[in-house]
Design a protein around this motif. Structure first.
Motif, PDB file in Angstrom:
ATOM      1  N   TYR A 141      -1.447  -1.491  -5.069  1.00  0.00           N
ATOM      2  CA  TYR A 141      -2.731  -1.982  -4.590  1.00  0.00           C
ATOM      3  C   TYR A 141      -3.106  -3.299  -5.254  1.00  0.00           C
ATOM      4  O   TYR A 141      -3.865  -4.084  -4.687  1.00  0.00           O
TER       5      TYR A 141
ATOM      6  N   ASN B  17       2.284 -11.771   2.658  1.00  0.00           N
ATOM      7  CA  ASN B  17       2.637 -10.351   2.774  1.00  0.00           C
ATOM      8  C   ASN B  17       4.145 -10.176   2.914  1.00  0.00           C
ATOM      9  O   ASN B  17       4.723  -9.238   2.346  1.00  0.00           O
TER      10      ASN B  17
ATOM     11  N   ALA C 274     -10.527  -0.778  -4.865  1.00  0.00           N
ATOM     12  CA  ALA C 274      -9.359   0.076  -4.672  1.00  0.00           C
ATOM     13  C   ALA C 274      -8.310  -0.169  -5.760  1.00  0.00           C
ATOM     14  O   ALA C 274      -7.621   0.751  -6.197  1.00  0.00           O
ATOM     15  N   ALA C 275      -8.205  -1.418  -6.190  1.00  0.00           N
ATOM     16  CA  ALA C 275      -7.215  -1.756  -7.212  1.00  0.00           C
ATOM     17  C   ALA C 275      -7.625  -1.231  -8.580  1.00  0.00           C
ATOM     18  O   ALA C 275      -6.777  -0.921  -9.406  1.00  0.00           O
TER      19      ALA C 275
ATOM     20  N   ARG D 299     -14.511  -7.053   2.382  1.00  0.00           N
ATOM     21  CA  ARG D 299     -13.093  -6.698   2.236  1.00  0.00           C
ATOM     22  C   ARG D 299     -12.592  -7.019   0.832  1.00  0.00           C
ATOM     23  O   ARG D 299     -11.840  -6.246   0.241  1.00  0.00           O
TER      24      ARG D 299
ATOM     25  N   THR E 214     -14.051  -4.421  -1.574  1.00  0.00           N
ATOM     26  CA  THR E 214     -13.406  -3.142  -1.338  1.00  0.00           C
ATOM     27  C   THR E 214     -11.998  -3.128  -1.911  1.00  0.00           C
ATOM     28  O   THR E 214     -11.572  -2.159  -2.539  1.00  0.00           O
ATOM     29  N   SER E 215     -11.264  -4.211  -1.701  1.00  0.00           N
ATOM     30  CA  SER E 215      -9.906  -4.316  -2.238  1.00  0.00           C
ATOM     31  C   SER E 215      -9.906  -4.294  -3.759  1.00  0.00           C
ATOM     32  O   SER E 215      -9.061  -3.646  -4.386  1.00  0.00           O
TER      33      SER E 215
ATOM     34  N   ASP F 181      -1.632  -5.981  -2.995  1.00  0.00           N
ATOM     35  CA  ASP F 181      -2.388  -6.038  -1.740  1.00  0.00           C
ATOM     36  C   ASP F 181      -3.752  -6.684  -1.975  1.00  0.00           C
ATOM     37  O   ASP F 181      -4.200  -7.517  -1.200  1.00  0.00           O
ATOM     38  N   THR F 182      -4.393  -6.305  -3.071  1.00  0.00           N
ATOM     39  CA  THR F 182      -5.703  -6.860  -3.408  1.00  0.00           C
ATOM     40  C   THR F 182      -5.612  -8.356  -3.692  1.00  0.00           C
ATOM     41  O   THR F 182      -6.465  -9.127  -3.242  1.00  0.00           O
TER      42      THR F 182
ATOM     43  N   GLN G  82       0.834  -1.204   0.000  1.00  0.00           N
ATOM     44  CA  GLN G  82       0.000   0.000   0.000  1.00  0.00           C
ATOM     45  C   GLN G  82       0.864   1.248   0.000  1.00  0.00           C
ATOM     46  O   GLN G  82       0.581   2.204  -0.714  1.00  0.00           O
TER      47      GLN G  82
ATOM     48  N   THR H  31      -5.317 -10.137  -0.372  1.00  0.00           N
ATOM     49  CA  THR H  31      -6.576 -10.030   0.380  1.00  0.00           C
ATOM     50  C   THR H  31      -7.658 -10.921  -0.217  1.00  0.00           C
ATOM     51  O   THR H  31      -8.336 -11.655   0.510  1.00  0.00           O
TER      52      THR H  31
END
Length: 181
Positions: A52, A98, A179-180, A172, A175-176, A55-56, A47, A59
């Motif tokens: 993203y 991660n 965001a991506a 989640r 949302t991820s 991260d996505t 992030q 997630t």
């Protein structure tokens, strides 16, 4: 938390025959909590570098694996212990993912930090407030389950937690993905 498990279970309204299970579940949860506390910063690196997409991917993968595994566990007729164990396993796998992603993004990153006096002073001067904020946030997020367990029963917590967890994981993931994009 692991050492305090018998005391915490004593505060909850748990039938005598399920006290040992309650202690085991709290100790499993303590493993997950401790691992996340120790490795949680690695999840912020993608992030911070505005990756993203990575991260996505982590997630969404964890959400899908956790949800699919939870459904499979329930369909197999297994119980709360197996659900919590699966949650701990997927949490550890997510944190390991991660760490791998963070190391690939920053090749010189040390996965095992080398503490120094100046570094520890900096971390603790800021980290105490961050840790307190996170602990209070987690307590707020878990308050409904703690009260339900103390006032009703652990079974009621399970009836609330499983659908709530599935909905939160789905939210989640969406949302991820948003965001991506």
């Amino acid at each position: 938390m692991s050492l305090a498990a018998p005391w915490i279970v004593g505060l909850l309204k748990i039938p005598a025959e399920e006290v040992e299970l309650g202690i085991q579940l709290l100790r499993l949860t303590a493993i997950s909590f401790g691992f996340m506390l120790a490795t949680g910063a690695y999840g912020a690196i993608p992030q911070a570098l505005q990756r993203y997409d990575l991260d996505t991917a982590v997630t969404v993968a964890q959400s899908v694996v956790l949800t699919a595994g939870s459904v499979a566990i329930l369909l197999a007729g297994r119980g709360l212990y197996e659900l919590v164990l699966w949650s701990v396993i997927t949490t550890v796998l997510r944190q390991l993912a991660n760490m791998i992603v963070a190391k690939r993004l920053i090749p010189r990153l040390r996965l095992l930090p080398m503490p120094s006096r100046a570094g520890l002073k900096e971390v603790f001067s800021f980290g105490v407030f961050t840790m307190a904020t996170r602990a209070l946030g987690m307590a707020g997020n878990e308050a409904d389950r703690l009260l339900l367990g103390a006032l009703v029963s652990p079974a009621a917590v399970a009836y609330l937690s499983v659908p709530k967890s599935l909905v939160l994981r789905g939210t989640r993931a969406v949302t991820s993905l948003g965001a991506a994009l």
